[in-house]
Design a protein around this motif. Structure first.
Motif, short mmCIF file in Angstrom:
data_model
loop_
_atom_site.label_atom_id
_atom_site.label_comp_id
_atom_site.label_asym_id
_atom_site.label_seq_id
_atom_site.Cartn_x
_atom_site.Cartn_y
_atom_site.Cartn_z
N GLN A 233 41.83 -39.13 -97.04
CA GLN A 233 41.22 -40.17 -97.86
C GLN A 233 41.84 -41.54 -97.66
O GLN A 233 41.13 -42.55 -97.66
N THR A 234 43.15 -41.61 -97.48
CA THR A 234 43.82 -42.91 -97.45
C THR A 234 44.43 -43.28 -96.10
O THR A 234 44.60 -44.46 -95.80
N CYS A 235 44.79 -42.28 -95.28
CA CYS A 235 45.47 -42.57 -94.01
C CYS A 235 44.55 -42.56 -92.81
O CYS A 235 44.75 -43.33 -91.87
N LEU A 236 43.55 -41.69 -92.84
CA LEU A 236 42.64 -41.61 -91.70
C LEU A 236 41.92 -42.94 -91.43
O LEU A 236 41.81 -43.35 -90.27
N PRO A 237 41.43 -43.66 -92.46
CA PRO A 237 40.81 -44.97 -92.18
C PRO A 237 41.76 -45.93 -91.48
O PRO A 237 41.35 -46.70 -90.60
N HIS A 238 43.04 -45.89 -91.87
CA HIS A 238 44.04 -46.77 -91.26
C HIS A 238 44.23 -46.42 -89.79
O HIS A 238 44.31 -47.31 -88.93
N LEU A 239 44.30 -45.13 -89.47
CA LEU A 239 44.45 -44.71 -88.09
C LEU A 239 43.23 -45.09 -87.25
O LEU A 239 43.35 -45.53 -86.10
N LEU A 240 42.05 -44.94 -87.83
CA LEU A 240 40.82 -45.32 -87.13
C LEU A 240 40.81 -46.82 -86.83
O LEU A 240 40.41 -47.25 -85.74
N ALA A 241 41.26 -47.61 -87.81
CA ALA A 241 41.32 -49.07 -87.62
C ALA A 241 42.31 -49.42 -86.51
O ALA A 241 42.06 -50.31 -85.69
N LEU A 242 43.45 -48.71 -86.48
CA LEU A 242 44.47 -48.97 -85.45
C LEU A 242 43.94 -48.61 -84.07
O LEU A 242 44.08 -49.39 -83.11
N ILE A 243 43.33 -47.44 -83.94
CA ILE A 243 42.80 -47.00 -82.65
C ILE A 243 41.70 -47.95 -82.17
O ILE A 243 41.65 -48.34 -81.00
N ASN A 244 40.84 -48.32 -83.10
CA ASN A 244 39.75 -49.25 -82.79
C ASN A 244 40.30 -50.58 -82.27
O ASN A 244 39.83 -51.12 -81.27
N PHE A 245 41.33 -51.09 -82.93
CA PHE A 245 41.91 -52.38 -82.54
C PHE A 245 42.63 -52.28 -81.20
O PHE A 245 42.49 -53.17 -80.34
N CYS A 246 43.39 -51.20 -80.98
CA CYS A 246 44.13 -51.05 -79.73
C CYS A 246 43.20 -50.95 -78.52
O CYS A 246 43.44 -51.56 -77.48
N ILE A 247 42.12 -50.18 -78.66
CA ILE A 247 41.15 -50.05 -77.57
C ILE A 247 40.50 -51.40 -77.28
O ILE A 247 40.36 -51.81 -76.12
N ALA A 248 40.11 -52.11 -78.35
CA ALA A 248 39.47 -53.42 -78.18
C ALA A 248 40.41 -54.41 -77.51
O ALA A 248 40.00 -55.19 -76.63
N THR A 249 41.68 -54.40 -77.90
CA THR A 249 42.65 -55.32 -77.32
C THR A 249 42.93 -55.00 -75.86
O THR A 249 43.09 -55.90 -75.03
N LEU A 250 43.01 -53.71 -75.54
CA LEU A 250 43.24 -53.31 -74.15
C LEU A 250 42.12 -53.80 -73.24
O LEU A 250 42.36 -54.21 -72.11
N PHE A 251 40.89 -53.75 -73.75
CA PHE A 251 39.76 -54.27 -72.98
C PHE A 251 40.01 -55.72 -72.60
O PHE A 251 39.81 -56.14 -71.45
N ASP A 252 40.43 -56.51 -73.58
CA ASP A 252 40.65 -57.95 -73.33
C ASP A 252 41.83 -58.17 -72.39
O ASP A 252 41.79 -59.05 -71.53
N VAL A 253 42.90 -57.37 -72.56
CA VAL A 253 44.08 -57.52 -71.69
C VAL A 253 43.71 -57.23 -70.25
O VAL A 253 44.07 -57.98 -69.32
N PHE A 254 43.00 -56.13 -70.02
CA PHE A 254 42.60 -55.78 -68.66
C PHE A 254 41.67 -56.84 -68.07
O PHE A 254 41.74 -57.15 -66.88
N HIS A 255 40.81 -57.40 -68.93
CA HIS A 255 39.90 -58.43 -68.43
C HIS A 255 40.67 -59.70 -68.07
O HIS A 255 40.42 -60.33 -67.04
N SER A 256 41.60 -60.11 -68.93
CA SER A 256 42.33 -61.36 -68.72
C SER A 256 43.30 -61.28 -67.55
O SER A 256 43.38 -62.19 -66.73
N ARG A 257 44.03 -60.16 -67.49
CA ARG A 257 45.08 -60.04 -66.48
C ARG A 257 44.58 -59.49 -65.15
O ARG A 257 45.02 -59.90 -64.09
N TYR A 258 43.69 -58.51 -65.23
CA TYR A 258 43.30 -57.79 -64.01
C TYR A 258 41.79 -57.79 -63.77
O TYR A 258 41.29 -57.01 -62.97
N GLY A 259 41.07 -58.65 -64.51
CA GLY A 259 39.61 -58.66 -64.38
C GLY A 259 39.18 -58.99 -62.95
O GLY A 259 39.61 -59.98 -62.37
#
Length: 325
Positions: A233-259
């Motif tokens: 109820q309280t921790c799973l949403p936080h983990l989902l938000a973290l995973i969502n953010f990390c994946i989204a950020t990795l996309f941008d990092v790969f695009h900026s550095r190695y696109g």
């Protein structure tokens, strides 16, 4: 050769394929932006208005949504203007401002998620000491850290970038980011790179802290059915938000550095803006639907408004019936 004193404007690329359907892309982008604003504002206002939600976990959720709005301000207004224009440029000052909004928002996301992880760790692993630890003073300290550290770090990084002489003015992206500007430098960028790596390491350290805290949380939760329910109820949403953010950020990092320029332009654009679309849109939905207390309060607010709008009609009918009797 140009330098930062003569570069007044940057040209942006990435919108070449939108010229034939620019009004369609404009409408879709505007709808996404309005949806982001609506979803985040509903959650923020619900937490502010409902006194029963004035608890640490919900306060951090409110700040996470506020940060989502803060970051998108640096991107959506500019891209909406560019979609309707045939010339895609941005002033030097506007570019630095856009970099600051977007970068500080990214850094704030991690620090807020770190504060939320600490709150959940204390709540589940040390429940008897929760109210003694998570005092109003501790909440203020965590929020100060969550906002001041990223805002200061982004300011330092941009100050180094702003002092570099530039030998170009074309940014191969839909918007300004620090790495794209740094690549235009005429001089070695060692100092800027060192500062960037320090910031990246600090963010990685926070991610490690979050993961370690959840290892401890899971080890406690698996021991009882009540603990597993509380985790879901309280921790799973936080983990989902973290995973969502990390994946989204990795996309941008790969695009900026190695696109790679050989990738389709549409794919490169998706990689560049994924973290500006998915996290600020998904986070309020995740918390709004997963956290039962927030969901109940939101439904209560809307149900109360519906009843208020129907109330006078029913009352009027009763008065009419009474007068007839």
């Amino acid at each position: 050769m140009e330098n930062s004193s003569t570069v007044k404007f940057f040209s942006l690329s990435g919108l070449q394929e939108t010229r034939t359907n620019k009004f369609l892309y404009f409408v879709l982008t505007l709808l996404i932006y309005l949806l982001i604003i609506l979803c985040n504002l509903i959650l923020i206002l619900t937490i502010i208005v409902e006194k029963g939600l004035h608890e640490p976990m919900y306060i951090f959720v409110c700040n996470l949504c506020a940060n989502g709005l803060f970051g998108t301000v640096g991107f959506y207004p500019k891209i909406l203007v560019d979609l309707l224009s045939d010339i895609h440029t941005i002033s030097y000052g506007g570019c630095m401002t856009q970099v600051y909004f977007i970068y500080s928002s990214v850094l704030c996301e991690i620090t807020i998620l770190t504060a939320m992880a600490y709150d959940r760790y204390v709540a589940i692993c040390k429940p008897l000491n929760y109210h003694a630890v998570m005092t109003s003073l501790m909440i203020c300290k965590l929020l100060l850290f969550a906002w001041c550290f990223p805002l200061f770090s982004a300011a330092v990084l941009i100050s180094f970038t702003a002092t570099m002489p530039l030998c170009g003015s074309h940014i191969q992206k839909l918007y300004c980011d620090n790495w794209s500007v740094v690549k235009l430098s005429c001089v070695p960028t060692t100092l800027n790179n060192v500062c960037a790596y320090i910031i990246i390491l600090s963010q990685m350290a926070q991610v490690v802290f979050i993961m370690y805290s959840y290892v401890l949380i899971v080890s406690v939760c698996v021991k009882s059915k009540e603990g597993r329910t509380k985790f879901m109820q309280t921790c799973l949403p936080h983990l989902l938000a973290l995973i969502n953010f990390c994946i989204a950020t990795l996309f941008d990092v790969f695009h900026s550095r190695y696109g790679a320029s050989q990738l389709p332009l549409s794919l490169r654009n998706i990689m560049a803006i994924e973290f500006l679309v998915i996290p600020p849109l998904i986070n309020p939905i995740i918390y709004g639907l997963s956290l039962r207390e927030i969901k109940r309060r939101i439904l209560k607010v809307f149900d109360g408004r519906c009843k208020d709008s129907q109330g006078p009609t029913k009352q009027t009918r009763q008065q009419k019936n009474g007068n007839r009797g």
